[in-house]
Design a protein around this motif. Structure first.
Motif, mmCIF file in Angstrom:
data_model
loop_
_atom_site.group_PDB
_atom_site.id
_atom_site.type_symbol
_atom_site.label_atom_id
_atom_site.label_comp_id
_atom_site.label_asym_id
_atom_site.label_seq_id
_atom_site.Cartn_x
_atom_site.Cartn_y
_atom_site.Cartn_z
ATOM 1 N N GLY A 85 10.729 16.742 -22.155
ATOM 2 C CA GLY A 85 10.041 17.394 -21.042
ATOM 3 C C GLY A 85 10.968 18.354 -20.321
ATOM 4 N N ALA A 86 12.212 17.937 -20.118
ATOM 5 C CA ALA A 86 13.201 18.806 -19.465
ATOM 6 C C ALA A 86 13.456 20.056 -20.300
ATOM 7 C CB ALA A 86 14.500 18.040 -19.234
ATOM 8 N N ILE A 87 13.494 19.908 -21.611
ATOM 9 C CA ILE A 87 13.700 21.060 -22.495
ATOM 10 C C ILE A 87 12.561 22.057 -22.335
ATOM 11 C CG2 ILE A 87 13.688 21.779 -24.932
ATOM 12 C CD1 ILE A 87 15.276 19.116 -25.478
ATOM 13 N N VAL A 88 11.336 21.576 -22.371
ATOM 14 C CA VAL A 88 10.166 22.456 -22.250
ATOM 15 C C VAL A 88 10.149 23.151 -20.893
ATOM 16 C CG1 VAL A 88 7.640 22.479 -22.129
ATOM 17 C CG2 VAL A 88 8.783 21.191 -23.937
ATOM 18 N N VAL A 89 10.348 22.391 -19.836
ATOM 19 C CA VAL A 89 10.319 22.971 -18.488
ATOM 20 C C VAL A 89 11.461 23.962 -18.305
ATOM 21 C CG1 VAL A 89 10.573 22.428 -16.028
ATOM 22 C CG2 VAL A 89 9.082 21.037 -17.460
ATOM 23 N N TYR A 90 12.653 23.608 -18.750
ATOM 24 C CA TYR A 90 13.811 24.491 -18.607
ATOM 25 C C TYR A 90 13.577 25.808 -19.345
ATOM 26 C CZ TYR A 90 18.740 25.492 -17.703
ATOM 27 O OH TYR A 90 19.910 26.036 -17.243
ATOM 28 N N LEU A 91 13.085 25.726 -20.585
ATOM 29 C CA LEU A 91 12.833 26.946 -21.348
ATOM 30 C C LEU A 91 11.749 27.801 -20.694
ATOM 31 C CD1 LEU A 91 13.067 25.744 -25.052
ATOM 32 C CD2 LEU A 91 14.672 27.228 -23.808
ATOM 33 N N ALA A 92 10.714 27.173 -20.156
ATOM 34 C CA ALA A 92 9.649 27.922 -19.486
ATOM 35 C C ALA A 92 10.194 28.657 -18.262
ATOM 36 C CB ALA A 92 8.511 26.983 -19.094
ATOM 37 N N ILE A 93 10.962 27.969 -17.452
ATOM 38 C CA ILE A 93 11.547 28.603 -16.267
ATOM 39 C C ILE A 93 12.502 29.717 -16.679
ATOM 40 C CG2 ILE A 93 13.120 28.221 -14.320
ATOM 41 C CD1 ILE A 93 11.829 25.396 -14.072
ATOM 42 N N TYR A 94 13.291 29.483 -17.704
ATOM 43 C CA TYR A 94 14.242 30.484 -18.174
ATOM 44 C C TYR A 94 13.509 31.739 -18.652
ATOM 45 C CZ TYR A 94 18.159 32.530 -20.722
ATOM 46 O OH TYR A 94 19.132 33.375 -21.178
ATOM 47 N N VAL A 95 12.484 31.559 -19.457
ATOM 48 C CA VAL A 95 11.743 32.710 -19.992
ATOM 49 C C VAL A 95 11.089 33.501 -18.854
ATOM 50 C CG1 VAL A 95 9.709 33.355 -21.366
ATOM 51 C CG2 VAL A 95 11.390 31.756 -22.287
ATOM 52 N N VAL A 96 10.463 32.806 -17.913
ATOM 53 C CA VAL A 96 9.829 33.493 -16.779
ATOM 54 C C VAL A 96 10.871 34.229 -15.943
ATOM 55 C CG1 VAL A 96 8.582 33.095 -14.607
ATOM 56 C CG2 VAL A 96 7.818 31.968 -16.712
ATOM 57 N N SER A 97 12.003 33.591 -15.700
ATOM 58 C CA SER A 97 13.065 34.220 -14.898
ATOM 59 C C SER A 97 13.620 35.469 -15.575
ATOM 60 C CB SER A 97 14.189 33.238 -14.635
ATOM 61 O OG SER A 97 13.732 32.143 -13.883
ATOM 62 N N VAL A 98 13.902 35.361 -16.866
ATOM 63 C CA VAL A 98 14.432 36.517 -17.591
ATOM 64 C C VAL A 98 13.386 37.612 -17.652
ATOM 65 C CG1 VAL A 98 15.215 37.326 -19.851
ATOM 66 C CG2 VAL A 98 16.120 35.196 -18.899
ATOM 67 N N ALA A 99 12.149 37.253 -17.930
ATOM 68 C CA ALA A 99 11.074 38.260 -18.011
ATOM 69 C C ALA A 99 10.878 38.979 -16.677
ATOM 70 C CB ALA A 99 9.772 37.592 -18.447
ATOM 71 N N SER A 100 11.033 38.274 -15.569
ATOM 72 C CA SER A 100 10.852 38.906 -14.266
ATOM 73 C C SER A 100 11.927 39.947 -13.981
ATOM 74 C CB SER A 100 10.841 37.848 -13.153
ATOM 75 O OG SER A 100 12.135 37.350 -12.915
ATOM 76 N N GLN A 101 13.084 39.791 -14.593
ATOM 77 C CA GLN A 101 14.158 40.761 -14.357
ATOM 78 C C GLN A 101 14.125 41.912 -15.354
ATOM 79 O OE1 GLN A 101 17.973 39.396 -13.040
ATOM 80 N NE2 GLN A 101 17.179 37.325 -12.747
ATOM 81 N N ILE A 102 13.406 41.722 -16.444
ATOM 82 C CA ILE A 102 13.292 42.785 -17.445
ATOM 83 C C ILE A 102 12.256 43.809 -17.021
ATOM 84 C CG2 ILE A 102 12.558 43.301 -19.807
ATOM 85 C CD1 ILE A 102 13.859 40.661 -20.640
ATOM 86 N N SER A 103 11.155 43.321 -16.446
ATOM 87 C CA SER A 103 10.065 44.244 -16.106
ATOM 88 C C SER A 103 10.284 44.953 -14.802
ATOM 89 C CB SER A 103 8.746 43.495 -16.045
ATOM 90 O OG SER A 103 8.853 42.302 -15.319
#
Length: 103
Positions: A85-103
């Motif tokens: 569960g921690a892996i899934v949540v961590y990856l989701a937060i990471y992807v959203v965070s990185v995507a927010s800085q790319i756009s």
């Protein structure tokens, strides 16, 4: 011996790798000037230097992995569920965070 084997379980190693990749990529992108640390707690430590940031980051996940290793034999289903569960949540937060800085 069981704790060492439990610490080296694939889900523990994967979570360790994800957390380390996050730490190193954050340092790289912040140093390059292409990103900022969005987590206010981690940003506080980053302002105190890379060593402080790395120490705070490592202290944010290594204790969890040690506790998981200690309890894996007694509560294997709970530990598997918690780490995955921690892996899934961590990856989701990471992807959203990185995507927010790319756009």
């Amino acid at each position: 011996m069981h704790s060492v084997k439990a610490l080296l379980a694939w889900d523990s190693l994967l979570l360790f790798g994800i957390c380390m990749a996050d730490m190193l990529s954050t340092l790289y992108w912040v140093n390059a000037g292409t990103a900022v640390e969005l987590n206010p707690y981690m940003n506080f430590w980053l302002r105190h230097g890379y060593a402080a940031f790395c120490a705070a980051k490592i202290l944010s996940f290594v204790p969890l992995l040690i506790v998981a290793a200690a309890y894996r034999q007694r509560r294997p289903r709970l530990i598997r569920f918690a780490l995955r569960g921690a892996i899934v949540v961590y990856l989701a937060i990471y992807v959203v965070s990185v995507a927010s800085q790319i756009s």
